[in-house]
Enzyme design. Structure first.
Site, PDB file in Angstrom:
ATOM      1  N   LYS A  22      -4.289 -44.816 -97.574  1.00  0.00           N
ATOM      2  CA  LYS A  22      -4.695 -44.652 -98.981  1.00  0.00           C
ATOM      3  C   LYS A  22      -3.630 -43.892 -99.767  1.00  0.00           C
ATOM      4  O   LYS A  22      -3.289 -44.265-100.881  1.00  0.00           O
ATOM      5  CB  LYS A  22      -6.025 -43.886 -99.022  1.00  0.00           C
ATOM      6  N   ASN A  23      -3.087 -42.821 -99.169  1.00  0.00           N
ATOM      7  CA  ASN A  23      -2.203 -41.952 -99.940  1.00  0.00           C
ATOM      8  C   ASN A  23      -0.814 -42.524-100.169  1.00  0.00           C
ATOM      9  O   ASN A  23      -0.045 -41.965-100.940  1.00  0.00           O
ATOM     10  CB  ASN A  23      -2.122 -40.566 -99.302  1.00  0.00           C
ATOM     11  N   ARG A  92      -7.812 -37.926-109.158  1.00  0.00           N
ATOM     12  CA  ARG A  92      -6.640 -37.202-109.660  1.00  0.00           C
ATOM     13  C   ARG A  92      -5.371 -38.041-109.560  1.00  0.00           C
ATOM     14  O   ARG A  92      -4.510 -37.977-110.424  1.00  0.00           O
ATOM     15  CB  ARG A  92      -6.404 -35.938-108.821  1.00  0.00           C
ATOM     16  N   CYS A 116     -11.347 -29.513-109.324  1.00  0.00           N
ATOM     17  CA  CYS A 116     -11.341 -30.206-108.049  1.00  0.00           C
ATOM     18  C   CYS A 116     -12.097 -29.339-107.053  1.00  0.00           C
ATOM     19  O   CYS A 116     -11.969 -28.117-107.069  1.00  0.00           O
ATOM     20  CB  CYS A 116      -9.897 -30.401-107.603  1.00  0.00           C
ATOM     21  N   ARG A 121      -5.762 -27.220-108.665  1.00  0.00           N
ATOM     22  CA  ARG A 121      -4.686 -28.137-108.256  1.00  0.00           C
ATOM     23  C   ARG A 121      -3.771 -28.363-109.443  1.00  0.00           C
ATOM     24  O   ARG A 121      -3.915 -29.323-110.195  1.00  0.00           O
ATOM     25  CB  ARG A 121      -5.279 -29.452-107.733  1.00  0.00           C
ATOM     26  N   ASP A 307      -5.329 -32.217 -94.482  1.00  0.00           N
ATOM     27  CA  ASP A 307      -6.365 -33.255 -94.550  1.00  0.00           C
ATOM     28  C   ASP A 307      -7.124 -33.430 -93.228  1.00  0.00           C
ATOM     29  O   ASP A 307      -8.062 -34.219 -93.165  1.00  0.00           O
ATOM     30  CB  ASP A 307      -5.751 -34.605 -94.958  1.00  0.00           C
ATOM     31  N   ILE A 329      -2.999 -24.139 -97.953  1.00  0.00           N
ATOM     32  CA  ILE A 329      -2.421 -25.120 -98.892  1.00  0.00           C
ATOM     33  C   ILE A 329      -3.353 -25.323-100.092  1.00  0.00           C
ATOM     34  O   ILE A 329      -2.908 -25.314-101.241  1.00  0.00           O
ATOM     35  CB  ILE A 329      -2.098 -26.437 -98.161  1.00  0.00           C
ATOM     36  N   ARG A 399     -14.459 -42.707-100.906  1.00  0.00           N
ATOM     37  CA  ARG A 399     -13.158 -42.641-101.606  1.00  0.00           C
ATOM     38  C   ARG A 399     -12.004 -42.929-100.657  1.00  0.00           C
ATOM     39  O   ARG A 399     -10.952 -43.402-101.094  1.00  0.00           O
ATOM     40  CB  ARG A 399     -12.948 -41.228-102.186  1.00  0.00           C
TER      41      ARG A 399
HETATM   42  C1  UD1 Z   1      -1.597 -35.087-101.431  1.00  0.00           C
HETATM   43  C2  UD1 Z   1      -2.714 -35.878-100.785  1.00  0.00           C
HETATM   44  C3  UD1 Z   1      -3.778 -34.942-100.236  1.00  0.00           C
HETATM   45  C4  UD1 Z   1      -3.157 -33.902 -99.310  1.00  0.00           C
HETATM   46  C5  UD1 Z   1      -2.002 -33.201 -99.992  1.00  0.00           C
HETATM   47  C6  UD1 Z   1      -1.251 -32.255 -99.066  1.00  0.00           C
HETATM   48  C7  UD1 Z   1      -2.690 -37.894-102.134  1.00  0.00           C
HETATM   49  C8  UD1 Z   1      -3.386 -38.755-103.117  1.00  0.00           C
HETATM   50  N1  UD1 Z   1      -3.295 -36.743-101.806  1.00  0.00           N
HETATM   51  O1  UD1 Z   1      -2.179 -34.395-102.545  1.00  0.00           O
HETATM   52  O2  UD1 Z   1      -4.725 -35.735 -99.517  1.00  0.00           O
HETATM   53  O3  UD1 Z   1      -4.142 -32.954 -98.961  1.00  0.00           O
HETATM   54  O4  UD1 Z   1      -1.053 -34.160-100.496  1.00  0.00           O
HETATM   55  O5  UD1 Z   1      -0.773 -32.937 -97.970  1.00  0.00           O
HETATM   56  O6  UD1 Z   1      -1.652 -38.230-101.630  1.00  0.00           O
HETATM   57  N2  UD1 Z   1       1.048 -27.874-106.190  1.00  0.00           N
HETATM   58  C9  UD1 Z   1       1.528 -27.074-107.211  1.00  0.00           C
HETATM   59  N3  UD1 Z   1       1.954 -27.692-108.362  1.00  0.00           N
HETATM   60  C10 UD1 Z   1       1.963 -29.057-108.508  1.00  0.00           C
HETATM   61  C11 UD1 Z   1       1.500 -29.850-107.452  1.00  0.00           C
HETATM   62  C12 UD1 Z   1       1.043 -29.231-106.291  1.00  0.00           C
HETATM   63  O7  UD1 Z   1       1.532 -25.850-107.103  1.00  0.00           O
HETATM   64  O8  UD1 Z   1       2.382 -29.540-109.560  1.00  0.00           O
HETATM   65  C13 UD1 Z   1       0.552 -27.231-104.956  1.00  0.00           C
HETATM   66  C14 UD1 Z   1      -0.883 -27.632-104.608  1.00  0.00           C
HETATM   67  O9  UD1 Z   1      -1.826 -26.853-105.325  1.00  0.00           O
HETATM   68  C15 UD1 Z   1      -0.917 -27.384-103.116  1.00  0.00           C
HETATM   69  C16 UD1 Z   1       0.491 -27.780-102.684  1.00  0.00           C
HETATM   70  O10 UD1 Z   1       1.303 -27.732-103.861  1.00  0.00           O
HETATM   71  O11 UD1 Z   1      -1.121 -26.021-102.857  1.00  0.00           O
HETATM   72  C17 UD1 Z   1       0.597 -29.136-102.064  1.00  0.00           C
HETATM   73  O12 UD1 Z   1      -0.028 -30.096-102.927  1.00  0.00           O
HETATM   74  P1  UD1 Z   1       0.486 -31.595-103.070  1.00  0.00           P
HETATM   75  O13 UD1 Z   1       1.367 -31.925-101.907  1.00  0.00           O
HETATM   76  O14 UD1 Z   1       1.015 -31.812-104.434  1.00  0.00           O
HETATM   77  O15 UD1 Z   1      -0.873 -32.396-102.928  1.00  0.00           O
HETATM   78  P2  UD1 Z   1      -1.222 -33.755-103.653  1.00  0.00           P
HETATM   79  O16 UD1 Z   1      -0.012 -34.588-103.816  1.00  0.00           O
HETATM   80  O17 UD1 Z   1      -2.088 -33.482-104.824  1.00  0.00           O
END
Ligand code: UD1
Length: 420
Positions: A22-23, A92, A116, A121, A307, A329, A399
């Site tokens: 999915k991701n 998201r 969320c 997030r 995850d 995380i 989902r």
């Molecule tokens: C993706 C996955 C999710 C998984 C996560 C971490 C998808 C759709 N979702 O989520 O299932 O749990 O990776 O492996 O692919 N952060 C910031 N600023 C930002 C973006 C992220 O501070 O602009 C922080 C987040 O709050 C978190 C960390 O970075 O603490 C990692 O998040 P991120 O890797 O971005 O997760 P997603 O891409 O949202």
């Protein structure tokens, strides 16, 4: 709304095929906007998030149809630039159209995702990446608005307080593939889904190097073209089935798996006592004897995935000792904890970790799903619990897991989907 009813205590035995990731499917679908052409994408998981992304793309004028696990896309008529709140609030990852729309139209308007269940997030790193490429980004009336007629390659550090970001790495990459000059992303996420998106973009004609490391270099190209591409298997789905087999003392064979990508999950299962056998793209998981306690700390890839934290918390609830599971995380990714306690688990949550004192059995109860992986954890607990477990709000599990109850039933689980 549907709910699951599970009669626990049945061993899972047999074969199951793992669906596509999915991701990586979500950003790959968004990335088709980068070309004005036709695409065939295979191994698509039929889960709710993918249907939401399909609706987002249709809103933008993309023609898209899903037949079995193959999606046919024609992006030639796409002229829309806005992803509305009613879709983004459901998922998201709709923000993945930001980078491609800026690149294609020089303009985008995407609703801010909002709250969320697993804690704050932020999307500051996505915005940082796009701004570094020269886009003018602002937040107006709950929407991210972006303009940038000509994006320009740049050197960008994308590390946040909790390490690299999968989403920001992919969004920035997608915006950069057709920018002028060279972009260097430092602090890039190394997750297999990032590599999958890069492989897709390369198939379309992009020039990218360094994927799977912390430094990704992108040389802008003038044009991308359509292609046929097959999405990698979902490592979290594979891990979830493997944990379900372990907690039930089962013996299953996972087919269509990328074994290389689930090393950290399998090594934890081995420590717990499971017997793992690997063959090209298949994994055998067998469990005899006691569940051993272990400590786990989540980390960006190649570390143990956040995850999978909730599912392992369920599993370790039945160990013969004390375990500690730490996840920094996402701050609030412990919504499954009070529900597992209702099933008889002995769990104590501290700020970013849970102390798990193993109990000899869990007891079936009525519980509520709160997010995707928390629901998977409750499902796993229900499979092992004595008596009946009812899980409400299972739209969360829909989902990310395709027909999970049918596939678990084929392995011997007693599970039914009922209307509430
Ligand atoms: C993706 C996955 C999710 C998984 C996560 C971490 C998808 C759709 N979702 O989520 O299932 O749990 O990776 O492996 O692919 N952060 C910031 N600023 C930002 C973006 C992220 O501070 O602009 C922080 C987040 O709050 C978190 C960390 O970075 O603490 C990692 O998040 P991120 O890797 O971005 O997760 P997603 O891409 O949202």
């Amino acid at each position: 709304m549907d709910k699951f009813v599970i009669e626990g205590g049945k061993r899972l035995v047999g074969d199951v095929s793992v669906k596509g990731a999915k991701n990586s499917t979500l950003p790959i679908l968004a990335a088709t906007l980068l070309a004005e052409d036709e695409f065939i994408i295979e191994n698509i998981p039929r889960v709710r998030d993918i249907f939401t992304m399909k609706r987002v793309l249709e809103t933008l004028g993309v023609s898209i149809s899903l037949e079995d696990d193959t999606i046919y896309i024609d992006t030639r008529g796409a002229v829309g630039f806005e992803a509305p709140y009613n879709l983004v609030k459901q998922m998201r990852a709709s923000y993945y159209v930001l980078g491609p729309l800026l690149s294609r139209l020089g303009r985008t308007r995407v609703s801010l995702p909002g709250g969320c269940a697993i804690g704050p997030r932020p999307i500051d790193l996505h915005i940082k990446g796009l701004k570094a490429l020269g886009a003018d980004i602002s937040v107006v009336h709950g929407y991210i608005e972006g303009y940038g007629e000509r994006l320009k390659g740049s050197k960008i550090l994308l590390l946040g307080p909790n390490g690299p970001s999968v989403g920001a790495t992919i969004n920035t990459m997608m915006a950069a593939v057709k920018a002028d000059g060279v972009t260097m992303i430092e602090g890039a996420a190394m997750e297999p889904e990032v590599v999958d998106v890069v492989n897709f973009l390369k198939r379309c004609g992009a020039d990218i190097q360094g994927e799977g490391t912390r430094k990704i270099e992108i040389r802008g190209v003038k044009k991308l073209s359509g292609c046929k591409y097959r999405v990698i298997p979902d490592r979290i789905e594979a891990g979830t089935f493997a944990v379900a087999a372990t907690i039930t003392g089962g013996d299953i064979y996972l087919r269509d798996v990328s074994c290389n990508y689930i090393g950290s999950i399998l090594s934890k299962l081995k420590e717990i006592g499971a017997t793992i056998s690997l063959e090209e793209d298949c994994v055998g998981v067998r469990m005899d004897g006691d569940i051993m306690p272990i400590d786990i700390e989540t980390a960006p890839y190649p570390g143990f995935p956040t995850d999978m934290q909730a599912q392992f918390t369920s599993l370790l609830s039945l160990s013969n000792g004390v375990s500690v599971v730490k996840d920094s995380i996402f701050e609030e990714r412990f919504m499954h904890v009070p529900e597992l306690v209702r099933m008889g688990a002995n769990l104590k949550r501290e700020v970013d970790y849970v102390i798990i004192k193993g109990v000899p059995c869990l007891s079936g109860a009525q519980v509520m799903a709160s997010d995707l992986r928390a629901s998977a954890a409750l499902l796993i607990a229900g499979l092992a619990a004595e008596g009946t477990t009812e899980i409400s709000r299972i739209y969360h599990i829909d989902r990310g897991y395709e027909s999970i109850e049918t596939r678990l039933a084929t392995l011997g689980a007693a599970i039914w989907r009922l209307k509430e």
